[in-house]
Design a protein around this motif. Structure first.
Motif, PDB file in Angstrom:
ATOM      1  N   SER A   2       0.804  -1.214   0.000  1.00 24.29           N
ATOM      2  CA  SER A   2       0.000   0.000   0.000  1.00 24.29           C
ATOM      3  C   SER A   2       0.841   1.270   0.000  1.00 24.29           C
ATOM      4  O   SER A   2       0.405   2.313  -0.451  1.00 24.29           O
ATOM      5  CB  SER A   2      -0.909   0.007   1.220  1.00 24.29           C
ATOM      6  OG  SER A   2      -0.142   0.153   2.400  1.00 24.29           O
ATOM      7  N   GLY A   3       2.044   1.210   0.530  1.00 18.70           N
ATOM      8  CA  GLY A   3       2.875   2.410   0.615  1.00 18.70           C
ATOM      9  C   GLY A   3       2.570   3.218   1.860  1.00 18.70           C
ATOM     10  O   GLY A   3       3.053   4.328   1.998  1.00 18.70           O
ATOM     11  N   TYR A   4       1.740   2.669   2.765  1.00 18.49           N
ATOM     12  CA  TYR A   4       1.412   3.362   4.011  1.00 18.49           C
ATOM     13  C   TYR A   4       1.919   2.557   5.199  1.00 18.49           C
ATOM     14  O   TYR A   4       1.892   1.327   5.191  1.00 18.49           O
ATOM     15  CB  TYR A   4      -0.105   3.528   4.167  1.00 18.49           C
ATOM     16  CG  TYR A   4      -0.748   4.357   3.084  1.00 18.49           C
ATOM     17  CD1 TYR A   4      -0.349   5.676   2.875  1.00 18.49           C
ATOM     18  CD2 TYR A   4      -1.762   3.829   2.286  1.00 18.49           C
ATOM     19  CE1 TYR A   4      -0.945   6.440   1.875  1.00 18.49           C
ATOM     20  CE2 TYR A   4      -2.354   4.586   1.287  1.00 18.49           C
ATOM     21  CZ  TYR A   4      -1.946   5.889   1.091  1.00 18.49           C
ATOM     22  OH  TYR A   4      -2.533   6.648   0.115  1.00 18.49           O
ATOM     23  N   LYS A   5       2.344   3.291   6.215  1.00 16.80           N
ATOM     24  CA  LYS A   5       2.728   2.641   7.461  1.00 16.80           C
ATOM     25  C   LYS A   5       1.766   3.184   8.519  1.00 16.80           C
ATOM     26  O   LYS A   5       1.789   4.399   8.814  1.00 16.80           O
ATOM     27  CB  LYS A   5       4.180   3.028   7.800  1.00 16.80           C
ATOM     28  CG  LYS A   5       4.709   2.371   9.032  1.00 16.80           C
ATOM     29  CD  LYS A   5       6.095   2.908   9.324  1.00 16.80           C
ATOM     30  CE  LYS A   5       6.492   2.550  10.727  1.00 16.80           C
ATOM     31  NZ  LYS A   5       7.654   3.323  11.180  1.00 16.80           N
ATOM     32  N   PHE A   6       0.897   2.318   9.029  1.00 17.54           N
ATOM     33  CA  PHE A   6      -0.121   2.786   9.975  1.00 17.54           C
ATOM     34  C   PHE A   6       0.413   2.804  11.403  1.00 17.54           C
ATOM     35  O   PHE A   6       0.932   1.796  11.891  1.00 17.54           O
ATOM     36  CB  PHE A   6      -1.374   1.909   9.892  1.00 17.54           C
ATOM     37  CG  PHE A   6      -2.112   2.094   8.599  1.00 17.54           C
ATOM     38  CD1 PHE A   6      -2.950   3.179   8.418  1.00 17.54           C
ATOM     39  CD2 PHE A   6      -1.938   1.199   7.543  1.00 17.54           C
ATOM     40  CE1 PHE A   6      -3.616   3.366   7.211  1.00 17.54           C
ATOM     41  CE2 PHE A   6      -2.603   1.383   6.340  1.00 17.54           C
ATOM     42  CZ  PHE A   6      -3.449   2.465   6.170  1.00 17.54           C
ATOM     43  N   ASN A   7       0.281   3.962  12.034  1.00 14.85           N
ATOM     44  CA  ASN A   7       0.641   4.113  13.448  1.00 14.85           C
ATOM     45  C   ASN A   7      -0.654   4.168  14.239  1.00 14.85           C
ATOM     46  O   ASN A   7      -1.329   5.195  14.252  1.00 14.85           O
ATOM     47  CB  ASN A   7       1.378   5.451  13.655  1.00 14.85           C
ATOM     48  CG  ASN A   7       2.868   5.293  13.662  1.00 14.85           C
ATOM     49  OD1 ASN A   7       3.379   4.192  13.536  1.00 14.85           O
ATOM     50  ND2 ASN A   7       3.566   6.414  13.808  1.00 14.85           N
ATOM     51  N   ILE A   8      -1.025   3.039  14.842  1.00 13.67           N
ATOM     52  CA  ILE A   8      -2.292   3.032  15.595  1.00 13.67           C
ATOM     53  C   ILE A   8      -2.014   3.517  17.019  1.00 13.67           C
ATOM     54  O   ILE A   8      -1.065   3.060  17.654  1.00 13.67           O
ATOM     55  CB  ILE A   8      -2.923   1.618  15.623  1.00 13.67           C
ATOM     56  CG1 ILE A   8      -2.900   0.993  14.230  1.00 13.67           C
ATOM     57  CG2 ILE A   8      -4.311   1.624  16.261  1.00 13.67           C
ATOM     58  CD1 ILE A   8      -4.057   1.167  13.351  1.00 13.67           C
TER      59      ILE A   8
ATOM     60  N   ARG B 101       4.590   6.358   3.574  1.00 13.70           N
ATOM     61  CA  ARG B 101       3.859   7.424   4.250  1.00 13.70           C
ATOM     62  C   ARG B 101       3.382   6.952   5.608  1.00 13.70           C
ATOM     63  O   ARG B 101       2.804   5.863   5.706  1.00 13.70           O
ATOM     64  CB  ARG B 101       2.618   7.811   3.435  1.00 13.70           C
ATOM     65  CG  ARG B 101       2.831   8.982   2.567  1.00 13.70           C
ATOM     66  CD  ARG B 101       1.594   9.311   1.781  1.00 13.70           C
ATOM     67  NE  ARG B 101       1.921  10.360   0.854  1.00 13.70           N
ATOM     68  CZ  ARG B 101       1.829  11.655   1.137  1.00 13.70           C
ATOM     69  NH1 ARG B 101       1.362  12.064   2.288  1.00 13.70           N
ATOM     70  NH2 ARG B 101       2.170  12.551   0.240  1.00 13.70           N
ATOM     71  N   ILE B 103       0.806   7.048   8.552  1.00 13.80           N
ATOM     72  CA  ILE B 103      -0.582   7.451   8.811  1.00 13.80           C
ATOM     73  C   ILE B 103      -0.867   7.185  10.282  1.00 13.80           C
ATOM     74  O   ILE B 103      -0.806   6.048  10.736  1.00 13.80           O
ATOM     75  CB  ILE B 103      -1.581   6.645   7.941  1.00 13.80           C
ATOM     76  CG1 ILE B 103      -1.185   6.674   6.452  1.00 13.80           C
ATOM     77  CG2 ILE B 103      -3.022   7.105   8.158  1.00 13.80           C
ATOM     78  CD1 ILE B 103      -1.236   8.016   5.774  1.00 13.80           C
ATOM     79  N   LEU B 105      -3.406   7.103  13.351  1.00 13.66           N
ATOM     80  CA  LEU B 105      -4.837   7.058  13.673  1.00 13.66           C
ATOM     81  C   LEU B 105      -5.066   6.310  14.980  1.00 13.66           C
ATOM     82  O   LEU B 105      -4.200   5.553  15.423  1.00 13.66           O
ATOM     83  CB  LEU B 105      -5.661   6.443  12.545  1.00 13.66           C
ATOM     84  CG  LEU B 105      -5.582   4.953  12.264  1.00 13.66           C
ATOM     85  CD1 LEU B 105      -6.796   4.537  11.452  1.00 13.66           C
ATOM     86  CD2 LEU B 105      -4.347   4.591  11.503  1.00 13.66           C
ATOM     87  N   SER B 134      -5.708   1.135   3.176  1.00 11.81           N
ATOM     88  CA  SER B 134      -4.459   0.824   2.452  1.00 11.81           C
ATOM     89  C   SER B 134      -4.605   1.030   0.951  1.00 11.81           C
ATOM     90  O   SER B 134      -3.612   1.300   0.269  1.00 11.81           O
ATOM     91  CB  SER B 134      -4.051  -0.629   2.686  1.00 11.81           C
ATOM     92  OG  SER B 134      -3.884  -0.857   4.038  1.00 11.81           O
TER      93      SER B 134
END
Lengths: 96, 189
Positions: A2-8, B101, B103, B105, B134
């Motif tokens: 996806s190219g995203y790194k999610f920081n929950i 990137r 994100i 949340l 995603s």
């Protein structure tokens, strides 16, 4: 991917880090550097330009100084060669 | 109700400081001190690194100072304009680097998104929301970040992204519709 790194539930930034980066003086300094016209800015402020210009001037001076000496040496050498050739010719004429 | 986080009087007072800062750049310090933390947190949420955020924020404030002469007060808070510049700097940072990137949340954001679609909050739906996020484009993701993760009013979202308030609403609901359709489809299976 996806190219995203999610920081929950991310941690907030550290206050001391925020304070460390907060520096209006630095922003103001960069602003003045960016907006001041080139002709009003002393040349020494631009280190690279200043050093390059200095280098060019030094090379120009060296060429003018030692270039002349070299030229004189060549002329001198030519004169010597002519003189030797003349004296050789005279000697040969005399021998004849 | 005010469409922004600030009252009209606050926005007007700020416009006077901006006018002064156009001729006396030192006055910009007031705005810098006022918004530094907000902009830093905004950038940090998108980079996840304090040092990178610090550099980006410095560049953003410098660009804001240089472009201040062009700023025209249109009744919108100055912060929205600053956030827009900061967001452009973040985008530029990701264009130049090959990093993923970041994100940021909260769990509650995911809950809110599921609630918006009218579906039940289950582990499966949570996973689906993450999968949908995603698949979003960077532009769509920015919309979600501003509206759902940071809870900004539509007018401010529009101002930051350089689109109209209505356009911001339309685009947001389009993403929610997309999510709703996916959740409906899976719950019917």
């Amino acid at each position: 991917m996806s190219g995203y790194k999610f920081n929950i539930d991310p941690r907030p930034p550290k206050e001391e880090k925020i304070a460390e980066h907060r520096d209006f003086g630095k922003v103001m300094h960069n602003y003045k550097r960016m907006t001041n016209p080139l002709y009003l800015t002393p040349l020494y402020r631009y280190r690279k330009v200043f050093l390059s210009l200095l280098l060019v001037l030094v090379v120009a001076w060296l060429v003018s100084e030692y270039g002349d000496e070299h030229e004189q040496a060549i002329q001198h050498h030519k004169a010597d060669s002519t003189r030797i050739a003349d004296s050789l010719a005279k000697t040969m004429d005399r021998d004849k | 109700m005010n469409r922004y986080h600030q009252s009209e009087q606050q926005i007007f007072n700020e416009s006077q400081i901006i006018e002064e800062a156009k001729t006396d750049p030192g006055r910009f310090g007031i705005l810098y001190e006022k918004y530094y933390r907000q902009i830093f947190v905004f950038v940090f949420r998108r980079t996840g690194d304090e040092d990178i955020a610090g550099d980006i924020v410095s560049d953003a404030f410098l660009k804001a100072m240089v472009a201040l002469r062009k700023f025209e007060f249109k009744g919108l808070p100055f912060s929205a304009w600053l956030f827009r510049i900061a967001l452009n700097e973040v985008n530029m940072y990701y264009r130049k680097s090959s990093r993923e990137r970041v994100i940021s949340l909260d769990q509650t954001n995911i809950k809110d998104m599921i609630a918006e679609t009218g579906e039940k909050e289950t582990e499966e739906n949570r996973q689906l929301v993450m999968r949908l996020l995603s698949s979003l484009s960077p532009e769509e993701m920015q919309m979600m970040e501003l509206r759902f993760f940071e809870k900004r009013p539509f007018a401010e979202v529009g101002e930051i992204l350089g689109i109209t308030e209505n356009n911001a609403k339309v685009r947001t609901y389009r993403i929610i519709d997309k999510l709703k359709k996916i959740l409906d489809k899976t719950s019917n299976q």
